[in-house]
Design an enzyme around this catalytic site. Structure first.
Site, mmCIF file in Angstrom:
data_model
loop_
_atom_site.group_PDB
_atom_site.id
_atom_site.type_symbol
_atom_site.label_atom_id
_atom_site.label_comp_id
_atom_site.label_asym_id
_atom_site.label_seq_id
_atom_site.Cartn_x
_atom_site.Cartn_y
_atom_site.Cartn_z
ATOM 1 N N GLU A 35 -65.128 39.974 47.816
ATOM 2 C CA GLU A 35 -65.595 39.710 46.441
ATOM 3 C C GLU A 35 -64.825 40.670 45.539
ATOM 4 O O GLU A 35 -64.075 40.238 44.666
ATOM 5 C CB GLU A 35 -67.111 39.937 46.361
ATOM 6 C CG GLU A 35 -67.712 39.705 44.976
ATOM 7 C CD GLU A 35 -69.212 40.046 44.914
ATOM 8 O OE1 GLU A 35 -69.714 40.747 45.810
ATOM 9 O OE2 GLU A 35 -69.867 39.615 43.929
ATOM 10 N N HIS A 89 -79.565 35.226 46.433
ATOM 11 C CA HIS A 89 -80.398 36.420 46.665
ATOM 12 C C HIS A 89 -81.719 36.189 45.945
ATOM 13 O O HIS A 89 -81.717 36.022 44.717
ATOM 14 C CB HIS A 89 -79.717 37.665 46.109
ATOM 15 C CG HIS A 89 -78.355 37.902 46.696
ATOM 16 N ND1 HIS A 89 -78.149 38.736 47.763
ATOM 17 C CD2 HIS A 89 -77.137 37.375 46.382
ATOM 18 C CE1 HIS A 89 -76.865 38.727 48.078
ATOM 19 N NE2 HIS A 89 -76.221 37.914 47.251
HETATM 20 N N1 ADE Z 1 -76.465 41.518 45.930
HETATM 21 C C1 ADE Z 1 -76.854 40.567 45.103
HETATM 22 N N2 ADE Z 1 -75.804 39.889 44.615
HETATM 23 C C2 ADE Z 1 -74.700 40.443 45.190
HETATM 24 C C3 ADE Z 1 -73.309 40.185 45.113
HETATM 25 N N3 ADE Z 1 -72.799 39.217 44.345
HETATM 26 N N4 ADE Z 1 -72.485 40.968 45.825
HETATM 27 C C4 ADE Z 1 -72.966 41.948 46.590
HETATM 28 N N5 ADE Z 1 -74.262 42.225 46.699
HETATM 29 C C5 ADE Z 1 -75.124 41.478 46.006
HETATM 30 ZN ZN ZN Z 2 -74.239 37.530 46.924
#
Ligand code: ADE
Ligand code: ZN
Length: 334
Positions: free
Chosen positions: A199, A18
């Site tokens: 995640e 990101h």
């Molecule tokens: N935005 C930036 N990093 C992120 C992550 N690990 N999971 C979800 N959204 C994100």
């Molecule tokens: Zn991410």
């Protein structure tokens, strides 16, 4: 050659990054100062002290606040350029980068301002370093479907500047199905699709990402390992997972890197890659992620080489470009 030397020398692609997550505290303070914005923290050290996260949401709150000082095209250029300079020094030759337009447009920054700053840096490093890159427009899943559709509308006139559409931000309570129509539109426009799933969220969210959003690649996906049928399906459909070891440690997705699923996934035959996610917040860029996971899981040089090969196989590069890079890696492993 030591493992560390191999990691530094081997050509690598980064596929889960990101750009707002590369905002180093020093640059954040410099840009805040020139834009006359007061940060909540008195100093770089005080800001760094705040980088202790119990979960994804605690990180996101700080990450969005930091991005709030980015106002002008030059700010987005400086942010992106700093990331490229770092990864060029790490042997990264290709990067597919997420940006979160809503984080900026919701504050009154024009979509075009964000895009121009980022793409100017992409063009410069392609010319100066031969470093190739692609941009992925990432939808914030904590916002509405309507906001996502509006963002896609705003972005489509600039379609030639990005390769795909992703889905990120707060996972729990925001299942992929919420964005089914957004992803249908993106696919109809010929864009690649990706989603963060598994995640913190359950395997059911990974199923939705692959079945309802039709993603070409899955971001994280750690919790897929809880569902054998899902693992088999990811392998059958050759859907790659972009894993982020130091992110998982910092956000307490795993309590210890020795428990990270990467090696078990490789052994099952899944196509997995190593990435840095938000390196300014999680304590390491791409090579530090390779080093940490190689050490924790006692990976061999061949296994590290396989991860580098996977990074190109899972990329959106052409077949010829993939073959060229993987050939170079295989020659190093002889
Ligand atoms: N935005 C930036 N990093 C992120 C992550 N690990 N999971 C979800 N959204 C994100
Ligand atoms: Zn991410």
């Amino acid at each position: 050659m030591t493992k560390k030397e191999f990691i530094h020398r081997v050509p690598k692609a980064e596929l889960h990054l990101h750009i707002e997550g590369t905002f180093e505290p020093e640059l954040m303070f410099a840009i805040a100062h020139r834009n006359n914005i007061q940060l909540e923290y008195a100093s770089v050290d005080e800001l760094k002290q705040a980088y202790q996260f119990a979960n994804l949401q605690e990180f996101l709150d700080i990450y969005y606040a930091g991005a709030g000082v980015l106002l002008y095209e030059q700010d987005f250029y400086d942010l992106t350029r700093a990331y490229f300079d770092r990864i060029h020094a790490q042997g990264v030759v290709h990067a597919e980068i997420f940006f979160d337009p809503q984080t900026h447009t919701d504050r009154g920054v024009a979509f075009e301002t964000v895009l121009k700053g980022i793409t100017r840096a992409m063009d410069d490093v392609r010319e100066q370093y031969g470093l190739s890159s692609g941009l992925i427009l990432s939808i914030l899943r904590h916002l509405s479907e309507e906001s996502a559709l509006r963002t896609l509308d705003e972005a489509l006139p600039f379609k030639q500047y990005f390769i795909g559409v992703g889905l990120d931000s707060s996972e729990l309570g925001h299942p992929p199905v919420k964005f089914k129509r957004v992803f249908e539109r993106a696919r109809a426009e010929g864009l690649k699709t990706l989603a963060h799933a598994g995640e913190e969220g359950p395997p059911a969210y990974v199923w939705e990402a692959i079945d309802l959003l039709g993603v070409d690649r899955l971001d994280h996906g750690n919790r897929s390992m809880e569902d054998d049928r899902l693992v088999a399906e990811l392998i059958r459909r050759k859907i790659a997972l972009t894993l982020c070891p130091l992110s998982n440690l910092k956000l307490q997705v795993v309590s210890d890197l020795r428990q990270h699923p990467l090696k078990r996934m490789m052994e099952r035959g899944m196509l997995v890659t190593v990435n840095s996610d938000d390196p300014a917040y999680f304590g390491g860029y791409l090579n530090e992620n390779y080093e940490a996971i190689a050490e924790a899981l006692e990976l061999s040089i061949d296994e590290i080489g396989q991860l580098a090969v996977n990074s190109f196989e899972a990329s959106f590069l052409s077949a010829a470009e993939k073959a060229s890079w993987t050939g170079k890696i295989e020659a190093m492993l002889q």
